[in-house]
Design an enzyme around this catalytic site. Structure first.
Site, short mmCIF file in Angstrom:
data_model
loop_
_atom_site.label_atom_id
_atom_site.label_comp_id
_atom_site.label_asym_id
_atom_site.label_seq_id
_atom_site.Cartn_x
_atom_site.Cartn_y
_atom_site.Cartn_z
CG HIS A 310 -2.01 -1.03 1.18
ND1 HIS A 310 -3.26 -0.87 0.73
CD2 HIS A 310 -1.84 -2.43 1.75
CE1 HIS A 310 -3.89 -1.93 0.97
NE2 HIS A 310 -3.06 -2.87 1.45
CE LYS A 490 -6.68 13.75 0.77
NZ LYS A 490 -6.80 12.43 -0.15
NE ARG A 491 -3.77 9.97 10.48
CZ ARG A 491 -3.24 9.01 11.50
NH1 ARG A 491 -4.23 7.83 11.40
NH2 ARG A 491 -2.25 8.96 11.94
CE LYS A 496 -2.75 10.53 3.39
NZ LYS A 496 -3.47 9.50 2.54
CB THR A 597 -10.33 4.77 -0.71
OG1 THR A 597 -9.92 5.03 0.41
CG2 THR A 597 -9.48 3.34 -1.50
CE LYS A 601 -14.16 5.78 1.20
NZ LYS A 601 -13.25 5.71 2.31
C1 26Q Z 1 4.03 1.20 9.87
C2 26Q Z 1 5.31 1.11 10.63
C3 26Q Z 1 5.07 1.61 12.16
C4 26Q Z 1 4.08 2.17 12.40
C5 26Q Z 1 2.81 2.43 11.65
C6 26Q Z 1 2.99 1.77 10.48
C7 26Q Z 1 1.78 2.14 9.33
C8 26Q Z 1 0.30 1.99 10.06
C9 26Q Z 1 -0.69 2.48 8.98
C10 26Q Z 1 2.05 2.12 8.31
C11 26Q Z 1 0.86 2.40 7.30
C12 26Q Z 1 -0.43 2.33 7.67
C13 26Q Z 1 -1.37 2.89 6.72
C14 26Q Z 1 -1.50 2.91 5.43
C15 26Q Z 1 -2.23 3.32 4.58
O1 26Q Z 1 -3.49 3.64 4.91
N1 26Q Z 1 -2.03 3.38 3.23
C16 26Q Z 1 -3.40 3.79 2.24
O2 26Q Z 1 -3.81 2.67 1.97
C17 26Q Z 1 -4.68 2.78 1.02
C18 26Q Z 1 -5.49 1.58 0.62
O3 26Q Z 1 -4.81 0.95 -0.39
C19 26Q Z 1 -4.38 3.73 -0.18
O4 26Q Z 1 -5.70 4.04 -0.93
C20 26Q Z 1 -3.63 5.00 0.13
O5 26Q Z 1 -3.30 5.59 -0.76
C21 26Q Z 1 -2.43 4.60 1.19
O6 26Q Z 1 -1.86 5.83 1.69
#
Ligand code: 26Q
Length: 753
Positions: A310, A490-491, A496, A597, A601
């Site tokens: 992702h 979004k986050r 972003k 995503t 929406k």
């Molecule tokens: C990793 C290491 C340590 C702590 C936290 C993390 C961590 C936590 C959450 C790394 C990534 C996430 C979340 C990632 C995420 O939400 N990615 C998004 O995924 C969506 C679904 O595929 C995409 O549409 C987005 O583009 C992407 O940013």
């Protein structure tokens, strides 16, 4: 029996005499009983979607819709003088995810059940999901967000599995949550927890003692990983999930007649990013205990598992020091070492190793070597993985790489959140689009039908009024529904680029002050949480809140420009905001947003997109055509080249563009520092002027021009704007998660019934 009778039997008294809380509990029971009737025995291959996050959102209304009970329940309540929307308020939102990745997992579960595919989720039962964000005195504060009540959707079972963490024995307990399909089957979301977690150890905010894992293991979703104890806790969580999950999978398959050698005929395991990657060595370990030799176990696991990537952000790719793993999961390290040795036999390329020369374990590398499929989440993202980020792996295993462009469930993101638009679409083209989203293209027949376009505009206006009412009630904010509603939700992350939007808003402030009035008032709405330890992200929130105050206090600017920051953006807030949006901000630095995503929406709910050629924006623009989207900015190739050359200098852009300089300087000018903290504002200013890692400045002027064009078009020809919204809705069918799931099944899973 009428619905009123059914519900009265559940409540034990006339509905009119029940509290909303009592009605909620009865509806929960009703849903669970109905859902249980749709559970089907499994034949053939079953999917296990393992994910550290399932951002499911509130479940009551969604389940009622999926089970076909919504209308009946609503009228039964209405006859008793009760409102379903008031009962929805009682339900706490399970925020068991950070953002896109977690919400995608939830949409996928909905589509699996709707398509009648056997597919369960495996995850963790966090006691507190993502923190509750409060915005007081211009800064974000984090508070725990409890969702577990005595009667919650996740039902306790007496199924338990032993799990060893740090050499000590723990007991994982399974909780089951019913996943209803729209006119489909019921699947299960399996959530694991341990009985000893102690919510009373939460101290100020979301801080807690990170050492006592028997008390804190599943207390929070992804505890802050900025310190060592936090990082270790994350590995403990992951291992609890994969070990209990793997045992569940083996037990279920054995119960269906699997002898473990043929595991891949019974199970498909999808690894959602690297968070569940330890399932690979754990399954090999467990198969070893069942008497299967290492080499065969590797083959079985490779055939069973598939991996989804992702992100290409290096800092988000998990690499754990082996010293951590030796402490947390000593039983896995010998297996990971053997896997690394297998890799060394397959390739001489050291950059593809699992354990690097510094002793870091690369989870994504393990996934790619020891699963049969690696997929990206949008066409551009998959291409970038093949061309650059994972080029060496692609050379070694071209057949493993494939793309699965993300999608969203139209049940929640249209039918549930936008009943007015759903009603209009049903009147025009019937209900076929509920399960076949491509039927939305039938709307194109109305592209030149003035009354349809006017009705579409009227629905948008009503949704905007509804958002106004909600924000008035929640945050005491008054907004003008005749303004253009521009939303970036979004986050909060630098890639972003909420900061690009911020610079635009400062620019507009100056323009309005200089008498250059925009063609229509603009309400710029934000919803975003920053990771607790992400300092610059928090500074951007502070700058937006401060600017919002400065503008609101300015009698010349405020009639034309308003900044609204929605507190605690979550699924519930998204459901109110998205249907009310005119212009959807998708302005990430090209190449950095894997898919997005939210972009889908907003499009589905009749907003036009202002975006870069990034992630799924590329496919959105292909669907709607250039005239129905506002694209700007550098291309991903330009960005990648600039990174490779390493010659980007923010200061040159700052010096070279007077508008940009004016906007950046304003951050620490007297207006802003009087309303906010000069320390936070100047830290952000320094970052933008001297670093700007996500190249905000080169895209600034193009962004200003494109956004100006959108405002002008919106004001000049409302009917044509409405026509373009209709085209966006009509072309959104590609982005149904039903399509995505059908592709995963066709290319990767090959599920049974
Ligand atoms: C990793 C290491 C340590 C702590 C936290 C993390 C961590 C936590 C959450 C790394 C990534 C996430 C979340 C990632 C995420 O939400 N990615 C998004 O995924 C969506 C679904 O595929 C995409 O549409 C987005 O583009 C992407 O940013």
């Amino acid at each position: 029996m009428t619905m009123t009778d059914t519900l009265t039997a559940l409540t034990g008294k006339p509905l009119g005499e029940c509290t909303n809380g009592e009605l909620y509990l009865s509806l929960l029971k009703l849903v669970n009983e109905k859902a249980a009737q749709q559970i089907r025995p499994v034949q053939g291959r079953k999917l296990y979607y393992i994910s550290a996050e399932f951002l499911i959102g509130k479940l009551l209304s969604n389940n009622l819709i999926n089970l076909g009970l919504y209308d009946e329940v609503r009228s039964a309540l209405q006859s008793a003088g009760k409102k379903l929307s008031d009962i929805e308020e009682v339900e706490p939102e399970p925020s068991l995810g950070n953002g896109g990745l977690g919400r995608l997992a939830a949409c996928f579960l909905d589509s699996l059940a709707t398509l009648n595919l056997p597919g369960d989720g495996i995850g963790l039962r966090y006691h507190f999901g993502l923190f509750h964000q409060s915005l007081s005195s211009g800064v974000q504060k984090e508070l725990p967000d409890p969702w577990l009540t005595e009667n919650s959707w996740a039902e306790k079972t007496d199924i338990t599995y032993p799990v060893k963490l740090g050499g000590k024995k723990f007991t994982a307990r399974l909780y089951k949550l019913a996943v209803t399909g729209y006119e489909g089957r019921t699947n299960t979301l399996n959530l694991f927890d341990i009985d000893t977690v102690d919510e009373s150890i939460v101290r100020e905010g979301i801080s807690f003692d990170k050492t006592a894992i028997d008390k804190n293991l599943t207390l929070f979703l992804y505890p802050d990983d900025s310190d060592e104890a936090g990082r270790q806790l994350r590995i403990y969580q992951q291992y609890l999930m994969v070990s209990a999950g793997a045992q569940l999978i083996l037990a279920e398959c054995a119960a269906r007649g699997c002898d473990y050698h043929n595991l891949a005929d019974y199970a498909a395991i999808q690894i959602n990013d690297t968070h569940p990657s330890m399932v690979i060595p754990e399954l090999i370990r467990l198969l070893g205990e069942k008497g299967i030799a290492f080499e065969e176990a590797v083959e079985i696991v490779t055939k069973t598992c598939a991996y989804t990537n992702h992100t290409i952000l290096a800092e988000a790719l998990e690499k754990w020091p082996r010293t951590y793993l030796e402490v947390v999961v000593p039983q896995l390290m010998p297996i990971i070492e053997k896997l690394d040795a297998v890799v060394a036999k397959r390739t001489k390329d050291k950059s593809l190793a699992i354990i690097d020369k510094d002793g870091k374990v690369h989870m994504a590398h393990m996934d790619i070597h020891f699963t049969h499929s690696t997929n990206g989440v949008a066409a551009l993202h998959t291409q970038i993985l093949k061309d650059s980020e994972l080029k060496g792996f692609y050379k070694l295993y071209p057949e493993k790489f494939n793309n699965k462009t993300n999608g969203i469930t139209f049940r929640r993101w249209l039918m549930k959140c936008n009943p007015l638009l759903t009603g209009q679409i049903e009147n025009l083209i019937g209900t076929g689009f509920h399960k076949d989203a491509t039927q939305l293209t039938k709307l194109l027949a109305y592209e030149n039908d003035t009354s349809v376009l006017e009705q579409l505009a009227a629905i948008k206006k009503e949704n905007k009024r509804e958002l106004c009412r909600w924000l008035k009630q929640e945050q005491g904010i008054t907004m003008n529904p005749d303004a253009m509603f521009d939303i970036q939700s979004k986050r909060l992350h630098e890639y972003k680029r909420q900061q690009l939007n911020l610079l635009y808003l400062i620019h507009q402030y100056f323009e309005i002050k200089a008498g250059h009035l925009p063609p229509v008032p603009l309400v710029s709405i934000f919803g975003a949480k920053a990771a607790p330890a992400y300092i610059i992200a928090k500074d951007i929130i502070h700058a937006l809140l401060t600017l919002s105050k400065v503008i609101a206090a300015d009698p010349v600017v405020s009639p034309w420009l308003q900044i609204v920051f929605v507190e605690n953006y979550n699924v519930t807030a998204a459901e109110k905001m998205i249907p009310a949006c005119d212009l959807s901000e998708q302005i990430s630095l090209a190449s950095k947003e894997a898919s997005g995503t939210g972009n889908m929406k907003f499009m589905l709910n009749g907003a036009l997109t202002l975006g870069t050629m990034d992630g799924a924006n590329v496919e959105i623009s292909q669907q709607v055509g250039n005239e129905n989207i506002y694209i700007f900015g550098q291309t991903s190739n330009q960005v990648i080249r600039r990174y490779a050359a390493g010659d980007y200098k923010a200061s040159e852009w700052y010096e070279g563009d007077p508008n940009l300089r004016r906007a950046i300087d304003f951050l620490t000018g007297p207006e802003m520092t009087a309303a906010g903290s000069s320390e936070l504002l100047s830290r952000l200013q320094t970052e933008l002027k001297n670093k700007d890692w996500f190249q905000t400045l080169p895209d600034f002027s193009a962004y200003v021009v494109r956004k100006g064009q959108a405002l002008a078009d919106y004001a000049a020809n409302p009917l044509d704007w409405s026509r373009r919204c209709l085209v966006n809705i009509a072309k959104a069918g590609l982005f149904s998660s039903d399509r995505t799931i059908a592709e995963y099944d066709r290319d990767i899973w090959h599920l049974g019934k």
